[in-house]
Write a protein that holds these residues in place. Structure first.
Motif, PDB file in Angstrom:
ATOM      1  N   MET A 117     -41.561 -48.685  -5.149  1.00 24.52           N
ATOM      2  CA  MET A 117     -42.193 -47.708  -6.032  1.00 24.52           C
ATOM      3  C   MET A 117     -41.939 -46.303  -5.497  1.00 24.52           C
ATOM      4  O   MET A 117     -42.187 -46.006  -4.339  1.00 24.52           O
ATOM      5  N   GLY A 118     -41.411 -45.463  -6.349  1.00 28.76           N
ATOM      6  CA  GLY A 118     -41.158 -44.076  -5.980  1.00 28.76           C
ATOM      7  C   GLY A 118     -42.069 -43.157  -6.764  1.00 28.76           C
ATOM      8  O   GLY A 118     -42.999 -43.590  -7.435  1.00 28.76           O
ATOM      9  N   GLU A 119     -41.774 -41.885  -6.674  1.00 29.96           N
ATOM     10  CA  GLU A 119     -42.558 -40.907  -7.416  1.00 29.96           C
ATOM     11  C   GLU A 119     -42.130 -40.907  -8.870  1.00 29.96           C
ATOM     12  O   GLU A 119     -40.997 -41.232  -9.201  1.00 29.96           O
ATOM     13  N   GLY A 120     -43.052 -40.513  -9.724  1.00 28.94           N
ATOM     14  CA  GLY A 120     -42.742 -40.425 -11.133  1.00 28.94           C
ATOM     15  C   GLY A 120     -43.999 -40.535 -11.961  1.00 28.94           C
ATOM     16  O   GLY A 120     -45.088 -40.783 -11.445  1.00 28.94           O
ATOM     17  N   GLN A 121     -43.828 -40.365 -13.259  1.00 32.56           N
ATOM     18  CA  GLN A 121     -44.937 -40.370 -14.206  1.00 32.56           C
ATOM     19  C   GLN A 121     -44.936 -41.670 -14.996  1.00 32.56           C
ATOM     20  O   GLN A 121     -43.935 -42.014 -15.605  1.00 32.56           O
ATOM     21  N   LEU A 122     -46.056 -42.391 -14.959  1.00 33.40           N
ATOM     22  CA  LEU A 122     -46.178 -43.574 -15.802  1.00 33.40           C
ATOM     23  C   LEU A 122     -46.496 -43.145 -17.216  1.00 33.40           C
ATOM     24  O   LEU A 122     -47.413 -42.354 -17.449  1.00 33.40           O
TER      25      LEU A 122
END
Length: 133
Positions: free
Chosen positions: A65-70
């Motif tokens: 899991m990386g950074e980002g917007q769900l």
């Protein structure tokens, strides 16, 4: 690239009748629904990664899991996964209503931080000195 969950799944598959690895990534969560849905035009249910045979060990690999917007789909998928882990139920979407079907799937979560899904027991694994990371 293989995450920690794939190797663990391979090792534990010797002890379980079946094993599956579910790599958790932002893009994977956002891509398509993990909630099985009834298609009334074809009269069929869609198959998703949360539908596995009873007693299948599911390794949820959060190490990827990386950074980002769900997005909306990603949030709904995470909620469905949490329901599977916490309640041992898979939600099915019948368009006008939802039904939660019971399942019997042991879950193992690998994570490098606090897990996104609820766990009953938490173990911290640290590589031995001089060992592989």
């Amino acid at each position: 690239a293989r995450g920690a969950g794939s190797g663990l799944r391979d090792a534990l598959s010797e002890f379980f009748p079946a094993a599956a690895c579910l790599p958790l990534t932002v893009s994977g969560l956002n891509k398509s629904s993990w909630v099985p849905k009834k298609d009334y035009d074809t009269e069929q249910l869609s198959h998703t990664c949360l539908q596995v045979p009873a007693h299948t060990l599911m390794v949820v690999d959060e190490t990827r899991m990386g950074e980002g917007q769900l997005q909306d789909t990603g949030c709904k998928n995470l909620i469905a996964l949490q329901k599977l882990v916490k309640e041992q139920k898979v939600p099915f979407d019948f368009q006008y209503y939802q039904v939660d079907f019971p399942t019997d799937v042991p879950i193992l979560v690998t994570s490098e931080a606090k897990p996104l899904v609820p766990v009953d027991c938490l173990y911290r694994l640290t590589p031995a000195a001089g060992g592989a990371p």
